[in-house]
Design an enzyme around this catalytic site. Sequence first.
Site, short mmCIF file in Angstrom:
data_model
loop_
_atom_site.label_atom_id
_atom_site.label_comp_id
_atom_site.label_asym_id
_atom_site.label_seq_id
_atom_site.Cartn_x
_atom_site.Cartn_y
_atom_site.Cartn_z
CE LYS A 162 -3.37 3.00 0.92
NZ LYS A 162 -4.44 3.23 0.18
CE LYS A 237 -2.75 6.70 8.04
NZ LYS A 237 -4.28 6.23 8.19
#
EC number: 1.1.1.31
Length: 290
Positions: A162, A237
């Site tokens: 990811k 993030k």
Amino acid sequence: MKIGFIGLGNMGGPMAANLVKAGHEVTGFDLSAPMPEGVAKAASAAAAAQGAEVVFTMLPNGAILRAVAVEVIPAMPKGAVLCDCSTVDVESARAVAEQAVAAGLAALDAPVSGGVGGATAGTLTFMVGGPDAAFATVQPLFDIMGQKAVHCGASGAGQAAKICNNMILGVTMIATCEAFALADKLGLDRSRMFDVVSTSSGYSWTMNAYCPAPGVGPTSPADNDYKPGFAAELMLKDLRLSQQAAEAADADTPMGQLAAALYATFVEAEDGRGKDFSAMLPRLAARHRG
Ligand code: NAD
């Protein structure tokens, strides 16, 4: 299946709703978000996990995941699977998996790509780390919530996939935006620029599918005043997670580092918070070299 679902926000809510629609029995817990239709409301995270064959978590970050795991793991029946779909640091994913295994459970890290649209439509992509047997148990549920689940390897491999993917995404978005900003100053029409690049070697998902220039290419957040979409602070993030992982693994990621710094400035010192991450284009287009 009897399923526990903890964290029913923008992503978790529609994911749980799709499990209910497919006929599963879902008990949920969230500190503030409402339960989607058909999800039974539990009084605590532990209560949502009691008797569940699979417990999903969809939470803001690794620290919250660790805190919820401490509560949930002792409440789960032996042999059950704890499946975290949040985007968190690789270390938190591995630490939670170790605790789950020590308690006689199995654990998967299964972060997603596809955003709120994908969560609602049931077309997410899951990137999964953890043992084969647990993957096989949860796969039918991934098939309901998503269009694809890739088993990437052992614990932490899903989170690794990811953040590598999203590091490419952040860097590529900046490259696409700065090329448009340069094209503007060279007097090149944005539509012509799109026509060339989208069919030339500079093409990418950020150019072809999510073009940051309004009125150019397929419809994207740029056509909706840069409302997210995928918010700049979520991009930040993920870029920070990629740099945290790069530091821990001693990997040299200079472009990822620059992208993280640029999104940090945009979100924390400028007006980027709450805008789509493609709003990097108007930011760059308004600036000068020096
Ligand atoms: P969100 O803030 O909408 O949802 C998180 C939910 O967790 C909130 O409803 C919150 O009340 C709840 N929560 C927080 N602490 C809790 C606790 N201790 N116990 C129970 N519930 C608790 O966030 P989101 O957009 O749904 O994102 C969830 C995760 O998915 C994040 O890790 C994010 O990075 C990842 N993600 C988001 C997107 C996106 O486009 N939104 C895309 C891919 C991945």
